[in-house]
Motif scaffolding. Structure first.
Motif, PDB file in Angstrom:
ATOM      1  N   MET A   1     154.745 -46.556  -0.110  1.00 16.99           N
ATOM      2  CA  MET A   1     154.384 -48.056   0.061  1.00 16.99           C
ATOM      3  C   MET A   1     154.827 -48.893  -1.160  1.00 16.99           C
ATOM      4  SD  MET A   1     150.688 -49.850   1.084  1.00 16.99           S
ATOM      5  CE  MET A   1     150.268 -48.762   2.454  1.00 16.99           C
ATOM      6  N   SER A   2     155.427 -49.954  -1.118  1.00 15.10           N
ATOM      7  CA  SER A   2     156.079 -50.653  -2.167  1.00 15.10           C
ATOM      8  C   SER A   2     155.033 -51.843  -2.173  1.00 15.10           C
ATOM      9  CB  SER A   2     157.200 -51.255  -1.857  1.00 15.10           C
ATOM     10  OG  SER A   2     157.415 -52.137  -0.655  1.00 15.10           O
ATOM     11  N   ILE A   3     154.672 -52.479  -3.361  1.00 15.44           N
ATOM     12  CA  ILE A   3     153.754 -53.535  -3.778  1.00 15.44           C
ATOM     13  C   ILE A   3     154.469 -54.647  -4.023  1.00 15.44           C
ATOM     14  CG2 ILE A   3     152.305 -54.621  -5.169  1.00 15.44           C
ATOM     15  CD1 ILE A   3     151.453 -51.750  -6.149  1.00 15.44           C
ATOM     16  N   PRO A   4     154.449 -55.762  -3.061  1.00 13.49           N
ATOM     17  CA  PRO A   4     155.240 -57.148  -3.231  1.00 13.49           C
ATOM     18  C   PRO A   4     155.040 -57.590  -4.508  1.00 13.49           C
ATOM     19  CG  PRO A   4     153.321 -57.217  -1.730  1.00 13.49           C
ATOM     20  CD  PRO A   4     153.392 -55.963  -1.950  1.00 13.49           C
ATOM     21  N   LEU A   5     156.012 -58.219  -5.074  1.00 12.53           N
ATOM     22  CA  LEU A   5     156.002 -58.894  -6.588  1.00 12.53           C
ATOM     23  C   LEU A   5     155.478 -60.578  -6.229  1.00 12.53           C
ATOM     24  CD1 LEU A   5     159.539 -57.801  -8.031  1.00 12.53           C
ATOM     25  CD2 LEU A   5     157.388 -57.101  -8.397  1.00 12.53           C
ATOM     26  N   HIS A   6     154.771 -60.611  -7.170  1.00 17.62           N
ATOM     27  CA  HIS A   6     154.323 -62.006  -7.089  1.00 17.62           C
ATOM     28  C   HIS A   6     155.701 -63.062  -7.277  1.00 17.62           C
ATOM     29  CE1 HIS A   6     152.505 -65.802  -8.595  1.00 17.62           C
ATOM     30  NE2 HIS A   6     151.287 -65.258  -8.107  1.00 17.62           N
ATOM     31  N   PRO A   7     155.604 -64.153  -6.312  1.00 13.54           N
ATOM     32  CA  PRO A   7     156.803 -64.997  -6.506  1.00 13.54           C
ATOM     33  C   PRO A   7     157.264 -65.452  -8.049  1.00 13.54           C
ATOM     34  CG  PRO A   7     155.038 -65.870  -4.797  1.00 13.54           C
ATOM     35  CD  PRO A   7     154.388 -64.676  -5.586  1.00 13.54           C
ATOM     36  N   ARG A   8     156.149 -65.676  -8.744  1.00  8.10           N
ATOM     37  CA  ARG A   8     156.700 -66.180 -10.241  1.00  8.10           C
ATOM     38  C   ARG A   8     157.611 -64.814 -10.928  1.00  8.10           C
ATOM     39  NH1 ARG A   8     151.293 -68.968 -12.616  1.00  8.10           N
ATOM     40  NH2 ARG A   8     150.863 -69.843 -10.986  1.00  8.10           N
ATOM     41  N   MET A   9     157.019 -63.803 -10.691  1.00  9.38           N
ATOM     42  CA  MET A   9     157.519 -62.722 -11.222  1.00  9.38           C
ATOM     43  C   MET A   9     158.877 -62.094 -10.737  1.00  9.38           C
ATOM     44  SD  MET A   9     157.707 -60.221 -13.666  1.00  9.38           S
ATOM     45  CE  MET A   9     156.586 -58.922 -14.191  1.00  9.38           C
ATOM     46  N   ARG A  10     158.875 -62.299  -9.431  1.00  5.41           N
ATOM     47  CA  ARG A  10     160.370 -62.223  -8.910  1.00  5.41           C
ATOM     48  C   ARG A  10     161.352 -63.274  -9.347  1.00  5.41           C
ATOM     49  NH1 ARG A  10     159.171 -62.214  -3.415  1.00  5.41           N
ATOM     50  NH2 ARG A  10     159.060 -60.124  -3.557  1.00  5.41           N
TER      51      ARG A  10
END
Length: 108
Positions: A1-10
């Motif tokens: 399962m992958s953890i979505p990145l925070h928009p600022r981190m992306r």
């Protein structure tokens, strides 16, 4: 399962990747300019015809970089082999100058 990145981190990762890409592009363009300068400086030793051939090749390399994005498959191939091609052009200039200077010494 992958953890979505925070928009600022992306966004930060994308900016970093873009900065690396731009730095690599600038490095390749500077390398092309250096080969062009070498050919122009060596015109008396290698002749105008050889200088023009090297400059034409450099123009084609620049056009290829402009035409194909670094992220495209063709752009990646162009950028992968560009340093090798530039090294070959430098070698052509220096070898031609050396060969012609030897010929002048032999003819004298």
């Amino acid at each position: 399962m992958s953890i979505p990145l925070h928009p600022r981190m992306r966004a930060r990762l994308e900016r970093t990747a873009l900065q690396r890409t731009l730095a690599a592009e600038n490095g390749l363009l500077e390398a092309i300019a250096a080969v062009e300068a070498l050919a122009r400086d060596m015109t008396p030793e290698i002749g105008a015809g050889m200088t023009e051939a090297v400059l034409d090749t450099c123009r084609v390399l620049r056009r290829s970089m402009e035409t194909h994005a670094p992220t495209s498959p063709s752009g990646a191939v162009i950028r992968r082999f560009l340093p090798t091609r530039l090294a070959e052009l430098r070698l052509v200039c220096t070898d031609t100058a050396m060969m012609l200077s030897d010929r002048v010494l032999i003819d004298a």
